[in-house]
Design an enzyme around this catalytic site. Structure first.
Site, PDB file in Angstrom:
ATOM      1  CE  LYS A   1      46.145 -21.862 -19.917  1.00 21.45           C
ATOM      2  NZ  LYS A   1      45.719 -23.233 -19.798  1.00 21.45           N
TER       3      LYS A   1
ATOM      4  CG  HIS B   1      38.886 -32.687  -8.376  1.00 19.78           C
ATOM      5  ND1 HIS B   1      39.534 -32.832  -9.590  1.00 19.78           N
ATOM      6  CD2 HIS B   1      39.431 -33.603  -7.546  1.00 19.78           C
ATOM      7  CE1 HIS B   1      40.439 -33.794  -9.484  1.00 19.78           C
ATOM      8  NE2 HIS B   1      40.394 -34.287  -8.255  1.00 19.78           N
TER       9      HIS B   1
ATOM     10  CB  SER C   1      26.068 -34.972 -16.152  1.00 26.43           C
ATOM     11  OG  SER C   1      27.209 -35.103 -15.354  1.00 26.43           O
ATOM     12  CG  ASN C   2      28.959 -31.779 -12.609  1.00 22.14           C
ATOM     13  OD1 ASN C   2      28.485 -31.755 -11.482  1.00 22.14           O
ATOM     14  ND2 ASN C   2      29.805 -32.713 -13.013  1.00 22.14           N
TER      15      ASN C   2
ATOM     16  CG  MET D   1      38.297 -32.175 -19.985  1.00 22.28           C
ATOM     17  SD  MET D   1      38.067 -32.694 -18.280  1.00 22.28           S
ATOM     18  CE  MET D   1      39.193 -34.075 -18.250  1.00 22.28           C
TER      19      MET D   1
ATOM     20  CG  ASN E   1      37.225 -27.462 -11.175  1.00 19.62           C
ATOM     21  OD1 ASN E   1      36.614 -27.764 -12.194  1.00 19.62           O
ATOM     22  ND2 ASN E   1      38.160 -28.241 -10.654  1.00 19.62           N
TER      23      ASN E   1
HETATM   24  C1  GRF Z   1      32.952 -34.580 -13.574  1.00 14.98           C
HETATM   25  O1  GRF Z   1      33.261 -35.799 -12.946  1.00 14.98           O
HETATM   26  C2  GRF Z   1      33.672 -33.437 -12.911  1.00 14.98           C
HETATM   27  O2  GRF Z   1      33.853 -33.613 -11.549  1.00 14.98           O
HETATM   28  C3  GRF Z   1      34.994 -33.448 -13.617  1.00 14.98           C
HETATM   29  O3  GRF Z   1      34.703 -33.774 -14.950  1.00 14.98           O
HETATM   30  C4  GRF Z   1      33.491 -34.534 -14.996  1.00 14.98           C
HETATM   31  C5  GRF Z   1      32.574 -33.805 -15.918  1.00 14.98           C
HETATM   32  O4  GRF Z   1      31.373 -34.485 -16.145  1.00 14.98           O
HETATM   33  N1  GRF Z   1      35.676 -32.174 -13.462  1.00 14.98           N
HETATM   34  P1  GRF Z   1      30.170 -33.747 -16.837  1.00 14.98           P
HETATM   35  O5  GRF Z   1      30.688 -33.218 -18.186  1.00 14.98           O
HETATM   36  O6  GRF Z   1      29.730 -32.618 -15.964  1.00 14.98           O
HETATM   37  O7  GRF Z   1      29.121 -34.770 -17.021  1.00 14.98           O
END
Ligand code: GRF
Length: 204
Positions: free
Chosen positions: A67, A111, A14-15, A92, A109
């Site tokens: 990694k 958060h 969603s971001n 993640m 990033n």
């Molecule tokens: C969001 O809450 C972001 O802050 C965190 O992971 C989530 C990702 O959500 N790092 P999306 O995949 O962007 O919907």
């Protein structure tokens, strides 16, 4: 000059969508998402990229022994696409030394808590269980620590007595979708200057 952006994702995206929308609407100018890279094959974020004609790539971390090798391949994709800015949008994994060095102060990033409180996973749940009365979200540059890099923007939301952790997460997410594009806009306009831990917002 158009800035090439790469977005690293692991999930629903969603971001990522908020950044796509902000570029398409012209809120973020002179920028293009050149590639979306996921470490999860069926991440919905990849579909969102495809829906908008953006190159989407799945790189399977499990097919590497270290990694370092995994991130070298990410770096190759970034270089191949002349990427200027890397966004972590629900990615993640911790970013390793080499990648950070290659993109020093060019990895951002989002958060879902007011850093330095509630770092790491499940930040909204952590905040909820702690009983804070306000929480929020933070956009920051990425360094080698977990959610420790210089802060670009933060936004607060209230925690209501009637909230569940999900309600709080939803309220925070709404603000994430505003401040992430805001931070990207500032970056591509050259309005962010990092002075040690402090990010100064310059006027031009
Ligand atoms: C969001 O809450 C972001 O802050 C965190 O992971 C989530 C990702 O959500 N790092 P999306 O995949 O962007 O919907």
């Amino acid at each position: 000059m158009t800035k090439n952006i790469a977005v690293l994702v692991s999930g629903r995206g969603s971001n990522l969508q908020s950044i796509i929308n902000s570029i398409e609407s012209g809120y973020i100018k002179s920028s293009k998402i050149s590639v979306v890279i996921s470490d999860v094959e069926d991440a919905y974020a990849l579909q969102r990229a495809r829906d908008h004609g953006i190159l989407d790539i799945f790189i399977d971390p499990l097919s590497y022994t270290t990694k370092q090798e995994y991130e070298r391949d990410i770096l190759t994709v970034l270089k191949d696409n002349s990427v200027d800015l890397v966004l972590l949008a629900g990615y993640m994994r911790l970013i390793g030394k080499e990648l950070i060095a290659a993109y020093s102060n060019r990895i951002i990033n989002i958060h879902p808590a007011l850093l330095p409180s509630f770092k790491g996973l499940g930040a909204q749940q952590q905040a909820f269980e702690y009983g804070v009365k306000v929480s929020g979200c933070t956009v920051h540059f990425v360094d080698e620590g977990i959610d420790t890099g210089p802060i670009i923007l933060q936004r607060c939301v209230p925690v209501l007595d009637t909230d569940t952790a999900r309600d709080l997460a939803a309220r925070i997410l709404e603000e994430e979708h505003k401040i992430f594009p805001e931070a990207v806009k500032l970056f591509v306009e050259g309005k962010l200057k990092v002075e040690g831990r402090i990010v100064v917002h310059t006027l031009h």
